[in-house]
Enzyme design. Sequence first.
Site, PDB file in Angstrom:
ATOM      1  N   CYS A  74       0.822  -1.209   0.000  1.00  0.00           N
ATOM      2  CA  CYS A  74       0.000   0.000   0.000  1.00  0.00           C
ATOM      3  C   CYS A  74       0.853   1.256   0.000  1.00  0.00           C
ATOM      4  CB  CYS A  74      -0.966  -0.002   1.181  1.00  0.00           C
ATOM      5  SG  CYS A  74      -0.203   0.386   2.754  1.00  0.00           S
ATOM      6  N   ASP A 462     -25.701  23.977 -20.726  1.00  0.00           N
ATOM      7  CA  ASP A 462     -25.614  24.604 -22.039  1.00  0.00           C
ATOM      8  C   ASP A 462     -26.769  24.073 -22.884  1.00  0.00           C
ATOM      9  OD1 ASP A 462     -24.512  26.099 -24.126  1.00  0.00           O
ATOM     10  OD2 ASP A 462     -23.509  24.333 -24.920  1.00  0.00           O
TER      11      ASP A 462
END
Length: 767
Positions: A74, A462
Amino acid sequence: MTNQNALKPVTPALHDDHDHGHDHSHGPSHSHAHAHAHAETACCGNPVCGSSPVVDATDIPKGALLFRIPTMDCAVEESEIRRALEPVAGIQGLRFRLGERTMAITADDGALPQALDAIRKAGFRPEPVGDTAASVPPARIAGMSTGLARLVAALVLAIAAESISFLALDGKGFMAAEMVLALAAIGLAGLDTYKKGFGALVRGRLNINALMAVAVTGAFVIGQWPEAAMVMALYAIAELIEARAVDRARNAIQSLLALAPEQAEVKQPDGSWQTMRADAVALDAIARIRPGERVPLDGVVTAGLSAIDQAPVTGESIPVDKTVGDPVFAGTINQTAALEFRVTAVAANTTLARIIHAVEEAQGTRAPTQRFVDRFAAIYTPAVFVLALAIALFTPLFMDWTWLQAIYKALVLLVIACPCALVISTPVTVVSALASAARRGILIKGGTYLEEARKLKAVALDKTGTITEGKPKLVESSLLDALGSNEAAVFAIAASIAGRSDHPVSKAIAEGLKGEREEVGDFTALPGRGVQAVLSGQSYMLGNHRLIEEKGLCTPALEAELKRHEEAGRTVTLLASSQAVLALFAVADTIKASSQAAVAELRALGVVPVMLTGDNAATARTIGGHAGIEDVRGNLLPEEKLGAIKAMQERYGAVAMTGDGINDAPALAQADIGFAMGGAGTDTAMEAADVVIMNDDLRRIPETIRLSRRAHAVLWQNITLALGIKGVFFVLAVFGSATMWMAVFADMGASLLVVANGLRLMRSEKG
């Protein structure tokens, strides 16, 4: 020492080699930074912890040497390796891929042996690999590093030692057998744990391996041999099960790789067809797919007519008809007839490959909750360690405990100090949600945006290409010449002139008018007004209202007709000679079928939809009314859209902007989250936005918000579950009779529970 001459350099494109995070900038002002600090937490020992993306060897720095480090699990261990290499001069760059447990290192020839030696002293074993090593699946690497058979054998030996203790068999022989069995079990299950744990202790680090090494050693020293063996065996087996479980989350998006076939049928220069590897097919080659086959590469259809199931790439549930000139995407399924297509992207750069890469990069960033958990764990682990030490040293002096009881309770606390379940609770959930979204045609560029989407209070939309199709169509045409001109002849003139222009409105007129085309001469553009041309010796104009007014050809009747169309949201183009207006053509951009439903869903979620468009106010109001949007703002320039977003943020709070990722760049940059529509096959859309909607379906925006809310709920369920179980065993350890193996079982059980809970997000079709 590793033989440098045996190492094979890898030479792909250069990437930033220090930060897994990235900034999806929309423009100069955009700064959605993805902090990816290497957490100073106790590592859970699980491969999902760092959530780094899984890539192949083509994604490592040019000239770097590739090494596999089997016990690097990790991000914390990555940072340990980085610290170990800090004193070594001559290292030019490092790149880690935790999912594959690989490290790419760029260093001077003299520095490399020193670097490898420093890594070994830190408790890791770097193994040189070739070009293809990085393609080994993480699950296989996990299996190679920890054999299940060996761990089962360790558990059997631990149970045998526990049985001798339980039966209380007397005699030195039985005691010796009990100790030998326990020692053998610890050796089989915990060799890697000890190596990494003691290496961490030497460097003053507290990770799970250090905690387990101290706890097991302490239990063995005070005579709890069977329990020490059982703790190590249970821990190692639970870690393996957990690693394989979380691999499902980490590699969920990798399953998309199987969608693209490895072979393609390619046309040869002599006209024959040859089956070859898809990754060997060159650009502009002609490939063929039969009904039922998957498309091997991106391309444009050159022959045939068929329906293609695009669900694997765009999430569309209904097959899409494809004919000459239409795009096809790798991994989609041809259904009804054979197609030939020209290859437009090599295997490594198909839309499918870019989807996978985008999600992998997103997995490499840390979500806000994950960063919070990392900071909490960094405090929690040493605090519990100090508490355990205090219990071992001081409780016999102030409480009625023996030294052995105090030490034993302290060792149980060390096991509880492992933050496994807590640390993996967030990345598993985030990765599962990202994978689930990708399967639905929603690319979320990181855990930050996944979490922030739930906070949205307003969404700016838009008009063109977002609420509407973005493809103007001729919706009405009429002959205006009162002298009885031939309609077919007039329309043929208009079609001929329009066919010479590349303006979207002209193209719509040309496509909407059928009939023969005439030869066009003296074609001239009239900026902001239209075009002019000569046909059969006669001059004609094809232009807008302003052009006709300037030529003095407007009449009250024409003005009324123009007003009717403009109020309906249409763009009007007029064909005129030098004496009169001959015909009228009304073009409209039709609203998407999904827009009304999407707006209704946003309202149901408590999110306010707002239309921001550069189109005229009348057209904007008409389209907005059809979509169900009340707040409609037209005639906006890009900088005015930016100002509108700022005003919305002051009024509502968190605001999203939805556009095409190019023209709306300033507004997308200012918004808290930018959504780009139409990502399939569009590089700019993928790069410009924080979230990419692959199939233009506006309903994916409320779906993203719902997924974000569910993911947030699961995140805090997991955190509560992990801390709750630890709290219960903390009390039992100090005031009750919790044993070490019970603490391990509960802790790893909590880890498996949070993993399973996080994986639920992958099973849902909708957020």
